[in-house]
Structure formats: C-alpha cells, structure tokens
Design a protein around this motif. Structure first.
Motif, PDB file in Angstrom:
ATOM      1  N   ALA A 292     -12.347  -0.502  -1.978  1.00 39.80           N
ATOM      2  CA  ALA A 292     -12.995  -1.728  -2.440  1.00 39.80           C
ATOM      3  C   ALA A 292     -11.927  -2.782  -2.703  1.00 39.80           C
ATOM      4  O   ALA A 292     -10.777  -2.460  -3.013  1.00 39.80           O
ATOM      5  N   GLY A 293     -12.317  -4.017  -2.572  1.00 39.58           N
ATOM      6  CA  GLY A 293     -11.397  -5.109  -2.847  1.00 39.58           C
ATOM      7  C   GLY A 293     -12.153  -6.385  -3.138  1.00 39.58           C
ATOM      8  O   GLY A 293     -13.291  -6.562  -2.704  1.00 39.58           O
ATOM      9  N   SER A 294     -11.534  -7.266  -3.896  1.00 37.61           N
ATOM     10  CA  SER A 294     -12.131  -8.564  -4.187  1.00 37.61           C
ATOM     11  C   SER A 294     -11.037  -9.609  -4.231  1.00 37.61           C
ATOM     12  O   SER A 294      -9.873  -9.306  -4.509  1.00 37.61           O
ATOM     13  N   GLY A 295     -11.393 -10.837  -3.933  1.00 36.22           N
ATOM     14  CA  GLY A 295     -10.408 -11.908  -3.927  1.00 36.22           C
ATOM     15  C   GLY A 295      -9.475 -11.770  -2.738  1.00 36.22           C
ATOM     16  O   GLY A 295      -9.798 -11.188  -1.710  1.00 36.22           O
ATOM     17  N   SER A 296      -8.280 -12.308  -2.885  1.00 34.54           N
ATOM     18  CA  SER A 296      -7.285 -12.282  -1.810  1.00 34.54           C
ATOM     19  C   SER A 296      -6.442 -11.020  -1.911  1.00 34.54           C
ATOM     20  O   SER A 296      -5.777 -10.786  -2.914  1.00 34.54           O
ATOM     21  N   THR A 297      -6.484 -10.196  -0.853  1.00 32.94           N
ATOM     22  CA  THR A 297      -5.740  -8.934  -0.846  1.00 32.94           C
ATOM     23  C   THR A 297      -5.032  -8.761   0.495  1.00 32.94           C
ATOM     24  O   THR A 297      -5.492  -9.286   1.516  1.00 32.94           O
ATOM     25  N   PRO A 298      -3.914  -8.007   0.526  1.00 28.50           N
ATOM     26  CA  PRO A 298      -3.191  -7.812   1.782  1.00 28.50           C
ATOM     27  C   PRO A 298      -4.010  -7.095   2.850  1.00 28.50           C
ATOM     28  O   PRO A 298      -3.916  -7.395   4.023  1.00 28.50           O
ATOM     29  N   ARG A 299      -4.792  -6.088   2.467  1.00 28.16           N
ATOM     30  CA  ARG A 299      -5.644  -5.351   3.402  1.00 28.16           C
ATOM     31  C   ARG A 299      -6.999  -5.122   2.747  1.00 28.16           C
ATOM     32  O   ARG A 299      -7.119  -5.057   1.528  1.00 28.16           O
ATOM     33  N   GLY A 300      -8.030  -4.984   3.587  1.00 27.15           N
ATOM     34  CA  GLY A 300      -9.366  -4.785   3.078  1.00 27.15           C
ATOM     35  C   GLY A 300      -9.765  -3.322   3.045  1.00 27.15           C
ATOM     36  O   GLY A 300      -8.982  -2.425   3.354  1.00 27.15           O
ATOM     37  N   ALA A 301     -11.036  -3.088   2.679  1.00 26.94           N
ATOM     38  CA  ALA A 301     -11.559  -1.730   2.610  1.00 26.94           C
ATOM     39  C   ALA A 301     -11.410  -1.045   3.960  1.00 26.94           C
ATOM     40  O   ALA A 301     -11.632  -1.634   5.010  1.00 26.94           O
ATOM     41  N   GLY A 302     -11.037   0.234   3.909  1.00 29.43           N
ATOM     42  CA  GLY A 302     -10.852   0.994   5.133  1.00 29.43           C
ATOM     43  C   GLY A 302      -9.400   1.191   5.512  1.00 29.43           C
ATOM     44  O   GLY A 302      -9.082   2.066   6.316  1.00 29.43           O
ATOM     45  N   ALA A 303      -8.499   0.375   4.959  1.00 22.93           N
ATOM     46  CA  ALA A 303      -7.079   0.546   5.257  1.00 22.93           C
ATOM     47  C   ALA A 303      -6.606   1.869   4.662  1.00 22.93           C
ATOM     48  O   ALA A 303      -6.948   2.222   3.539  1.00 22.93           O
ATOM     49  N   ARG A 304      -5.793   2.607   5.430  1.00 14.66           N
ATOM     50  CA  ARG A 304      -5.378   3.932   4.994  1.00 14.66           C
ATOM     51  C   ARG A 304      -3.903   4.156   5.267  1.00 14.66           C
ATOM     52  O   ARG A 304      -3.337   3.585   6.200  1.00 14.66           O
ATOM     53  N   MET A 305      -3.306   5.022   4.464  1.00  8.95           N
ATOM     54  CA  MET A 305      -1.993   5.559   4.769  1.00  8.95           C
ATOM     55  C   MET A 305      -1.973   7.018   4.329  1.00  8.95           C
ATOM     56  O   MET A 305      -2.725   7.415   3.430  1.00  8.95           O
ATOM     57  N   ALA A 306      -1.137   7.818   4.988  1.00 12.57           N
ATOM     58  CA  ALA A 306      -1.009   9.230   4.664  1.00 12.57           C
ATOM     59  C   ALA A 306       0.435   9.528   4.316  1.00 12.57           C
ATOM     60  O   ALA A 306       1.354   9.012   4.968  1.00 12.57           O
ATOM     61  N   ILE A 307       0.656  10.355   3.283  1.00 10.11           N
ATOM     62  CA  ILE A 307       1.995  10.655   2.778  1.00 10.11           C
ATOM     63  C   ILE A 307       2.137  12.165   2.621  1.00 10.11           C
ATOM     64  O   ILE A 307       1.171  12.854   2.238  1.00 10.11           O
ATOM     65  N   ILE A 308       3.350  12.677   2.896  1.00 11.86           N
ATOM     66  CA  ILE A 308       3.634  14.096   2.673  1.00 11.86           C
ATOM     67  C   ILE A 308       4.804  14.239   1.699  1.00 11.86           C
ATOM     68  O   ILE A 308       5.410  13.240   1.288  1.00 11.86           O
ATOM     69  N   ASN A 309       5.139  15.470   1.358  1.00 10.72           N
ATOM     70  CA  ASN A 309       6.087  15.748   0.269  1.00 10.72           C
ATOM     71  C   ASN A 309       7.482  15.166   0.455  1.00 10.72           C
ATOM     72  O   ASN A 309       8.151  14.836  -0.527  1.00 10.72           O
ATOM     73  N   ASP A 310       7.969  15.063   1.690  1.00 10.06           N
ATOM     74  CA  ASP A 310       9.320  14.539   1.880  1.00 10.06           C
ATOM     75  C   ASP A 310       9.360  13.015   1.889  1.00 10.06           C
ATOM     76  O   ASP A 310      10.408  12.418   2.132  1.00 10.06           O
ATOM     77  N   GLY A 311       8.205  12.375   1.624  1.00 11.94           N
ATOM     78  CA  GLY A 311       8.141  10.915   1.584  1.00 11.94           C
ATOM     79  C   GLY A 311       7.753  10.275   2.895  1.00 11.94           C
ATOM     80  O   GLY A 311       7.547   9.060   2.954  1.00 11.94           O
ATOM     81  N   SER A 312       7.659  11.067   3.960  1.00 12.60           N
ATOM     82  CA  SER A 312       7.228  10.520   5.248  1.00 12.60           C
ATOM     83  C   SER A 312       5.792  10.017   5.132  1.00 12.60           C
ATOM     84  O   SER A 312       4.974  10.607   4.414  1.00 12.60           O
ATOM     85  N   PHE A 313       5.497   8.928   5.840  1.00 11.81           N
ATOM     86  CA  PHE A 313       4.134   8.402   5.791  1.00 11.81           C
ATOM     87  C   PHE A 313       3.793   7.718   7.106  1.00 11.81           C
ATOM     88  O   PHE A 313       4.663   7.376   7.912  1.00 11.81           O
ATOM     89  N   THR A 314       2.504   7.520   7.315  1.00 13.33           N
ATOM     90  CA  THR A 314       2.018   6.760   8.456  1.00 13.33           C
ATOM     91  C   THR A 314       0.846   5.920   7.989  1.00 13.33           C
ATOM     92  O   THR A 314       0.158   6.257   7.029  1.00 13.33           O
ATOM     93  N   GLY A 315       0.607   4.788   8.665  1.00 10.42           N
ATOM     94  CA  GLY A 315      -0.449   3.877   8.245  1.00 10.42           C
ATOM     95  C   GLY A 315       0.045   2.922   7.170  1.00 10.42           C
ATOM     96  O   GLY A 315       1.198   3.009   6.716  1.00 10.42           O
ATOM     97  N   THR A 316      -0.837   2.023   6.750  1.00 10.79           N
ATOM     98  CA  THR A 316      -0.469   1.057   5.719  1.00 10.79           C
ATOM     99  C   THR A 316      -1.702   0.581   4.973  1.00 10.79           C
ATOM    100  O   THR A 316      -2.793   0.498   5.547  1.00 10.79           O
ATOM    101  N   ILE A 317      -1.534   0.305   3.694  1.00 14.25           N
ATOM    102  CA  ILE A 317      -2.607  -0.327   2.918  1.00 14.25           C
ATOM    103  C   ILE A 317      -2.188  -1.737   2.500  1.00 14.25           C
ATOM    104  O   ILE A 317      -2.717  -2.302   1.550  1.00 14.25           O
ATOM    105  N   GLY A 318      -1.221  -2.289   3.229  1.00 17.21           N
ATOM    106  CA  GLY A 318      -0.882  -3.690   3.015  1.00 17.21           C
ATOM    107  C   GLY A 318       0.558  -3.968   2.679  1.00 17.21           C
ATOM    108  O   GLY A 318       0.973  -5.127   2.617  1.00 17.21           O
TER     109      GLY A 318
END
Length: 344
Positions: free
Chosen positions: A27-53
């Motif tokens: 959910a989001g309201s007002g001005s935000t970097p990314r809207g609903a549906g933006a995703r990122m995935a993270i694992i234990n060593d800090g590696s990640f893929t995707g972005t939420i803004g």
C-alpha cells in the motif's frame, strides 16, 4: 523482466537451501518512489534482487529483512516519507508506504514449487496473477491463478468472480479474508515485422520491459539470432502469407516496419483481419496516406483505419533508430497498461 528475474532468483535460492525474505509494497499514499506491487528478495549473505524504490526505504527494509531471516518471522512495516516527521526516514517524497516483510523457509517445498511455476509461466502466452492471502499477518499464503485454468476449487472460482484479476495490484476482502493480487504474466506477444535497424534497437528494449517478442522477416539476413539474441522467436517467412507461419490473436501487438510500402501494406491488411489488440505502423504522412487509401479500396472502413497507431510511437521528436525504438516502447507500455483482460 523484473518480476521474471525475481521469480527465477527466489526459485534458485530456495532450491539451494537458502531462506528468503520478500519485501513487498502492499500500500502507498502520496508521493512514493515505487507503488504497490514492487518487490525485492533478500537472502542471508545480503544478496538481493528487485527493488522497492531504492533510497532510505529500501535500505531500512533490507535491515528489517535481515532481522526477519534471523528470527524466521514475517511482519508488516509502514514508512513515513517526510523530512519533518521524527518517525520518518528524512525523505522529501511526502508519502507513506506499507511493506510486508515475508519470511520464506527453504524447507517449504510448496512455496519453492510456486516460484518455479511462476518463473516457468514467463515462457507461456497466458494471463496469470500472484494472489496472496494476507489475513494472518504472521503467515501469508501465496498462490498463482490463471482465469483459463480448469478448477473445481471453491476458492479459485470465488476469486475469479471477485474482481481480483485486473491489470493492477489490488487489495480486497473476499469471503471474509484479505487478499493481495498482482499481475504476474500477461497474454500477448509482440510481432515485429521487419528486422531492420529500428527493430534491432526495439527488441532488447521490449524484452527488458517484459514483452515477448517475435521477429518476422522474409530474408534470413534480417531474421537471425545474431541480430536478435533477446527475441523469443525469429521467423523467416512470406510477408504476403504471414498466417502460414504465425497465428495472431486478439491479445497480441503488431509492429510493422518492413523495408517497403508494399510489404507494409500486405502485412497491415492481414493483421487487421486478425483484430489484434494493437497495430502500429512506421512511416511518413505521405506513406500513411497512400497505404490508407489502398486499404480503403480493399474494403476496410475509416473507423478501422483510425484504430491503427501510425505514425507508430509516442511523439518525442525521435530521429535515430534508438530514439524511435524508445518512442515505440513507450507507446506499448501505455497500451499494455490500458489492456483489457481477455483470453487467448
């Protein structure tokens, strides 16, 4: 492309025994970097893929995700994007976002299968949605639904009738439970007729944007993997008989930019009879007028001609092949966002 990459990465991580945390803006309201549906995935060593803004929200979400991996728990976190709020992140956007931090255990074979299915669906020409039951904050249940799937499941049939299956992310209560739905894959290929300079710039751009591209030309020199490594399919065929090689559906997009007026006319006439969702034709006003007159003489109506996007692309004063490709890609993004949900 972003969701395809995330699905594949999570599927691989889980199969390798890595626990994963998904951070999803719900959910989001007002001005935000990314809207609903933006995703990122993270694992234990800090590696990640995707972005939420990016920025402070993403950094803070990553920190919370690392904590969730240690505690093996899920949680919801709201962020205030205001420079003046003492609880905020010091951002100037002025909006608010709610992020679900979802812990996924590598031992959960059901979820692993779900992400493998999701990754594989990107090779199919079908609509699909990722549906998440968020009724219980500590334990979300995810599933993938396709309207064309044959199912006797009461839940599946109820969700199909609920209005969850749209072109945008939806948060909705159905039968006393709360669901978050987002489009996963969209039916519809982009058939690009002509393998010239603009096509060579356009295909990698559209592929990166999540479109499935088919390149069609009557010469091998303009229809080869060396020129179009990002294309899902490359066809050497007859411009005067395209149905011998392909079957254009009402979900598809047709981009016409062959090497000559006669080829463009032949392809456009055949494509218009198939009634795809979009037809765009490159060319000058003089060429467009000439081909339009020829099509009128063939029995097409002015109303049908008015539905064609020509000159193709959004008018951004494009000049070079790369710039023209950007203008076409922008138009297709807009058309895809407006697309009705239809079955192949």
């Amino acid at each position: 492309m972003e969701m395809r990459k995330l699905m594949r990465a999570v599927s691989e991580w889980l199969s390798q025994g890595e626990d994963v945390v998904l951070a999803t803006i719900i959910a989001g309201s007002g001005s935000t970097p990314r809207g609903a549906g933006a995703r990122m995935a993270i694992i234990n060593d800090g590696s990640f893929t995707g972005t939420i803004g990016g920025g402070a929200v993403e950094y803070k979400a990553q920190q919370i995700a690392m904590e969730a991996l240690k505690s093996k728990t899920s949680r919801i976190k709201s962020f205030i994007l205001s420079p003046n709020d003492k609880e905020g992140l010091g951002m100037v956007c002025g909006g608010n976002v709610t992020v679900y931090i979802q812990y996924i255990s590598a031992s959960d074979k059901e979820v692993q299968s779900l992400f493998t299915l999701g990754a594989n669906l990107f090779g199919e020409n079908a609509d699909s949605w990722l549906i998440t039951d968020i009724t219980d904050e500590s334990k979300w249940h995810m599933n993938i639904y396709t309207p064309s799937a044959k199912s006797e499941s009461y839940l599946h049939n109820t969700l199909q009738k609920s209005g969850l299956f749209t072109n945008s992310s939806v948060l909705m209560e159905v039968s006393g439970r709360r669901y978050y739905a987002e489009p996963l894959t969209r039916a519809g290929k982009v058939y690009i007729f002509g393998g010239g300079h603009v096509s060579q710039e356009l295909v990698p751009l559209l592929s990166h944007l999540g479109f499935s591209c088919v390149v069609f030309d009557n010469l091998q020199a303009f229809a080869c993997k060396e020129l179009f490594p990002a294309a899902d399919e490359i066809i050497v065929g007859d411009f005067d008989n395209i149905s011998a090689s392909i079957d254009i559906s009402r979900n598809d997009y047709v981009v016409i930019m062959t090497r000559g007026h006669s080829f463009d006319f032949a392809v456009q006439a055949q494509a218009m009879r198939r009634n795809p969702y979009y037809i765009g034709v490159i060319g000058s006003k003089t060429k467009i007028a000439k081909i339009s007159q020829m099509l009128l003489e063939q029995g097409f109506s002015q109303e049908e001609l008015d539905s064609i996007y020509t000159p193709i692309g959004i008018n951004i004063k494009a000049d070079t092949p790369a710039e023209i490709a950007v203008s076409i890609a922008a138009e297709l993004i807009m058309i895809r966002a407006q697309k009705r949900i239809t079955s192949p």
